[in-house]
Design a protein around this motif. Structure first.
Motif, PDB file in Angstrom:
ATOM      1  N   ARG A 402     -42.819  -4.649 -44.414  1.00 56.03           N
ATOM      2  CA  ARG A 402     -44.252  -4.919 -44.479  1.00 56.03           C
ATOM      3  C   ARG A 402     -44.835  -4.659 -45.853  1.00 56.03           C
ATOM      4  O   ARG A 402     -45.794  -5.279 -46.250  1.00 56.03           O
ATOM      5  CB  ARG A 402     -45.013  -4.033 -43.473  1.00 56.03           C
ATOM      6  N   SER A 403     -44.260  -3.694 -46.586  1.00 54.53           N
ATOM      7  CA  SER A 403     -44.896  -3.272 -47.832  1.00 54.53           C
ATOM      8  C   SER A 403     -43.843  -2.768 -48.793  1.00 54.53           C
ATOM      9  O   SER A 403     -42.857  -2.155 -48.399  1.00 54.53           O
ATOM     10  CB  SER A 403     -45.907  -2.153 -47.554  1.00 54.53           C
ATOM     11  N   SER A 404     -44.046  -3.050 -50.078  1.00 57.14           N
ATOM     12  CA  SER A 404     -43.128  -2.566 -51.097  1.00 57.14           C
ATOM     13  C   SER A 404     -43.230  -1.064 -51.276  1.00 57.14           C
ATOM     14  O   SER A 404     -42.413  -0.455 -51.946  1.00 57.14           O
ATOM     15  CB  SER A 404     -43.397  -3.267 -52.433  1.00 57.14           C
ATOM     16  N   HIS A 405     -44.265  -0.434 -50.667  1.00 61.13           N
ATOM     17  CA  HIS A 405     -44.406   1.023 -50.746  1.00 61.13           C
ATOM     18  C   HIS A 405     -43.381   1.734 -49.867  1.00 61.13           C
ATOM     19  O   HIS A 405     -43.095   2.905 -50.069  1.00 61.13           O
ATOM     20  CB  HIS A 405     -45.815   1.450 -50.326  1.00 61.13           C
ATOM     21  N   GLU A 406     -42.830   1.033 -48.872  1.00 61.85           N
ATOM     22  CA  GLU A 406     -41.855   1.647 -47.978  1.00 61.85           C
ATOM     23  C   GLU A 406     -40.481   1.639 -48.636  1.00 61.85           C
ATOM     24  O   GLU A 406     -40.036   0.612 -49.147  1.00 61.85           O
ATOM     25  CB  GLU A 406     -41.796   0.889 -46.649  1.00 61.85           C
ATOM     26  N   SER A 407     -39.797   2.757 -48.615  1.00 56.51           N
ATOM     27  CA  SER A 407     -38.449   2.832 -49.177  1.00 56.51           C
ATOM     28  C   SER A 407     -37.456   2.232 -48.186  1.00 56.51           C
ATOM     29  O   SER A 407     -37.752   2.046 -47.004  1.00 56.51           O
ATOM     30  CB  SER A 407     -38.081   4.283 -49.469  1.00 56.51           C
ATOM     31  N   ALA A 408     -36.246   1.954 -48.688  1.00 57.06           N
ATOM     32  CA  ALA A 408     -35.197   1.436 -47.813  1.00 57.06           C
ATOM     33  C   ALA A 408     -34.911   2.422 -46.687  1.00 57.06           C
ATOM     34  O   ALA A 408     -34.688   2.034 -45.538  1.00 57.06           O
ATOM     35  CB  ALA A 408     -33.934   1.163 -48.627  1.00 57.06           C
ATOM     36  N   ASN A 409     -34.928   3.710 -47.013  1.00 57.10           N
ATOM     37  CA  ASN A 409     -34.665   4.733 -45.999  1.00 57.10           C
ATOM     38  C   ASN A 409     -35.730   4.718 -44.907  1.00 57.10           C
ATOM     39  O   ASN A 409     -35.420   4.856 -43.715  1.00 57.10           O
ATOM     40  CB  ASN A 409     -34.602   6.108 -46.658  1.00 57.10           C
ATOM     41  N   GLU A 410     -37.004   4.545 -45.290  1.00 58.69           N
ATOM     42  CA  GLU A 410     -38.078   4.494 -44.295  1.00 58.69           C
ATOM     43  C   GLU A 410     -37.919   3.279 -43.388  1.00 58.69           C
ATOM     44  O   GLU A 410     -38.122   3.363 -42.168  1.00 58.69           O
ATOM     45  CB  GLU A 410     -39.432   4.455 -45.001  1.00 58.69           C
ATOM     46  N   ILE A 411     -37.552   2.136 -43.969  1.00 59.54           N
ATOM     47  CA  ILE A 411     -37.362   0.919 -43.170  1.00 59.54           C
ATOM     48  C   ILE A 411     -36.246   1.133 -42.147  1.00 59.54           C
ATOM     49  O   ILE A 411     -36.361   0.728 -40.983  1.00 59.54           O
ATOM     50  CB  ILE A 411     -37.037  -0.272 -44.099  1.00 59.54           C
TER      51      ILE A 411
END
Length: 701
Positions: A402-411
């Motif tokens: 959804r957002s570039s603010h989210e890290s790969a780990n969060e996704i």
């Protein structure tokens, strides 16, 4: 001076006469100083935890915390902040005890030159310490990656110290017929080289050592443990291992003689890099490569989604049939998944029981259809291993970028949560992760509110409100629900309904949770001194704190510092949060039990999995959702009445106490009373206020 031109200074000092000269001296030396001043232990702790402090100056005196106490608070906050002791008078003997207590240095208050030198020195040392800490972390990460590459390399690589082996990777051991690394330790390198090539090989090693770098490889006849010879091209590089000088030796298949050394090194590097991407059993991409690929796609603003596939019977198959059987199954399922996705999708074996897919597809409907097709295909697949048929089910979680603010780990965490949701609903199905409600205002309003929030945290513009939870059966425990109120610069309350989801999305609820708990424990300690030992406070805890491994140890230290029992607090987690973070919630509950704290699930009931959540978590309290209470009060929603009846019966079996929250009128209370609910919170009892002055005795028998 440029690195330290702007500093935040915390002055811990009762005296004020010399502080102006201290600040003036620093400003004369080019520092821009933001001054914080306090002698209150609680306020100092808040400054240290929440302010970007560069330097602490302390002058000991009556009513001033000791250097040891300040040092402990700095260490507890895990920060690097120099502490400088202030000493009065010229020629004063240096109090060594101050340094022993934890001061980094001292200054003579009436010596400006000494002050400037010490401040500059301590700031430089702090910056050097921070840089060293950062470099150490980077070194450890690099070292771990290098070790992983060595262990997984197809080329035979060893390290030699004083002519003997000190390390050999699996490929090297296999080449030379050694069963384990211990078998080759101490074996001389020349034992693995044909005696006729010894002189040539020694000369080759000397040339590399003198040059301090790798020179042209040499071709020799190598000799394995059993005496069998084979041709090899050897490369050598002087290096260090465990702080000792050594040689890195690489044996590899002979490449055409016309290939230059630098070309060969490039080929070697490319082969190592390519090999490090794959998981050996299935040949799919591995976890490291998939995470890096996802991080790159996210950083470039790419859309798409992650599909997280958990095999449900992996552990059972492993225990009953062994790893060979599960590896065989994993290989077949890898081929199955390849047929279900497009060539552009990235498929990985993320862990033993988990496959992951990155797809450019972002339509929820299409993703859900693909997820359910994957579940059906895995469930319908039959494998043959160890003379038996093997089948397994799966759960699929999907997280849309959804957002570039989210890290790969969060996704990946979001996809894992959706997978857990699918498992709780029976498995063999797919679920798409639904994020918590986002901020509903404009971007400009969000930005302004975020600035106000951060300023309020920094300047401590916050207060607590308390609303009683009355027991209409006469129990005299003084229970209060605690609310947080935050103000702007004009002391106007900020809208918490907008502020809380915004703070949680920016990970700002963690310091707010800690502030609420710290302040509550301070108030409780005062009440206990007054003989008010029956007070229990209900405090909401956000998802930010729930997933923080350091939160419960911090809470335990708070109890030790105040001398309070854990039973004075009941920490509330909303049902939505408890469901989304179910795994973390189970650990959180165990840690609270160890601290003797209570656990409450708020906004509870009327959801598909409310009963299962109550059954598995067994909280001390459930707080029925206000909307559910309103539906029961209207008397027209039979389904809601049945849901409340089941929940209350189940809670009573589990010895879970039930609180009716947000009860505002007698009709709502009458509606819920028939189910045996006697703990009531809401405006009908009393509106929230800044004081805990409710008369609980009025309901005592």
């Amino acid at each position: 001076m440029a690195e330290h031109s702007l500093i935040t200074l915390l002055l811990v000092d009762n005296a004020t006469s010399d502080n102006g000269s201290i600040l003036q001296t620093l400003r004369d030396k080019g520092y821009e100083v933001e001054e914080l001043r306090s002698t209150d232990k609680k306020e100092i702790q808040n400054f240290i935890e929440y302010k970007p402090i560069n330097l602490i100056m302390l002058r000991q005196g009556k009513g001033v915390p000791t250097i040891t106490q300040i040092r402990k608070r700095v260490e507890r906050a895990d920060k690097i902040i120099p502490i400088i002791a202030l000493i009065d008078g010229e020629g004063t003997q240096i109090p060594i005890a101050l340094l022993a207590e934890g001061a980094d240095n001292f200054v003579l208050v009436n010596d400006p030159a000494h002050l400037a030198l010490v401040v500059g020195k301590e700031l430089d040392q702090a910056r050097a310490h921070q840089q060293a800490q950062s470099l150490d972390i980077r070194f450890q990460e690099t070292d771990a990656r290098c070790k992983e590459l060595l262990e997984n390399s197809r080329d035979a690589i060893a390290y030699i110290h004083e002519g003997a082996h000190i390390y050999a990777n699996p490929a090297y051991l296999k080449h030379f017929g050694y069963a384990s690394a211990d078998d080759i330790l101490g074996v001389a390198l020349l034992e693995l080289v044909d005696p006729e090539d010894h002189d040539q090989f020694k000369s080759f090693l000397r040339r590399n050592t003198r040059a301090g770098k790798s020179v042209e490889p040499v071709e020799i006849q190598a000799v394995d443990k059993n005496g069998e010879r084979f041709p090899a091209r050897v490369e050598c590089l002087p290096t260090r291992m465990n702080e000792e000088p050594c040689l890195q030796i690489v044996f590899h298949p002979i490449i055409e003689r016309s290939l230059r050394a630098q070309d060969y090194q490039q080929v070697l590097d490319e082969r190592l890099k390519e090999f490090s991407k794959y998981e050996p059993v299935t040949g799919l991409y591995n976890r490291k490569f998939f995470t890096e690929y996802l991080e790159g796609a996210r950083a470039q603003g790419g859309g798409g989604a992650v599909i997280y596939i958990l095999l449900s019977a992996y552990r059972t198959i492993s225990e009953q049939l062994g790893l060979e059987a599960v590896d065989h199954l994993a290989g077949e399922l890898a081929e199955l998944l390849k047929d279900l996705i497009s060539e552009q999708d990235v498929l990985a074996r993320f862990s033993d029981a988990v496959f992951t897919i990155y797809t450019a597809e972002s339509a929820r409907k299409n993703l859900l259809q693909l997820g359910n097709r994957i579940c059906a295909a895995i469930k319908g697949h039959t494998s043959h291993a160890a003379g038996r048929l093997i089948t397994t089910g799966s759960c699929v979680g999907i997280s849309v970028l959804r957002s570039s603010h989210e890290s790969a780990n969060e996704i990946l965490i979001y996809a894992d949560r959706a997978c857990e949701s699918a498992r709780q609903q029976g498995g063999n199905q797919a679920q798409v992760y639904s994020p918590p409600a986002a901020f509903s205002g404009s971007a400009a309003e969000e930005g302004q509110l975020l600035i106000q929030l951060r300023d309020a945290i920094s300047e401590q513009r916050m207060e607590l409100l308390f609303q009683p939870i009355a027991n209409f059966q006469g129990e005299v425990i003084e229970r209060y629900k605690v609310y947080l109120q935050i103000f702007d610069e004009e002391h106007t309350p900020l809208p918490m309904d907008k502020l809380q989801p915004l703070a949680e999305s920016r990970n700002l609820m963690r310091p707010l949770d800690k502030w609420m708990i710290s302040r509550c424990m301070e108030i409780l300690a005062q009440r206990y001194q007054q003989g008010r030992e029956q007070t229990v406070l209900f405090i909401n805890v956000s998802a930010n704190s729930l997933v923080d491994d350091g939160f419960c140890p911090w809470l335990g230290q708070c109890f030790k510092d105040t001398g309070l029992s854990g039973s004075v607090l009941v920490l509330e987690v909303s049902e939505e949060t408890a469901e989304q973070y179910y795994k973390q919630m189970q650990v959180f509950k165990q840690r609270l039990q160890a601290l003797q704290c209570g656990l409450a699930i708020s906004h509870f009931g009327g959801k598909p999995h409310s009963e299962k959540l109550l059954q598995s978590l067994e909280p001390n309290y459930i707080k029925l959702d206000g909307a559910l209470i309103e539906q029961v009060a209207k008397g027209k929603d039979e389904e809601s009445r049945e849901a409340v009846a089941r929940l209350t019966a189940q809670a009573q079996e589990k010895h879970t106490q039930i609180v009716a929250a947000r009860v505002s009128n007698a009709t709502q209370m009458a509606g819920i009373w028939q189910f045996g609910v006697t703990l009531i919170q809401g405006d009908m009892v009393q509106e929230a206020s800044t004081q805990m002055e409710f008369d609980f005795q009025q309901f005592a028998g």
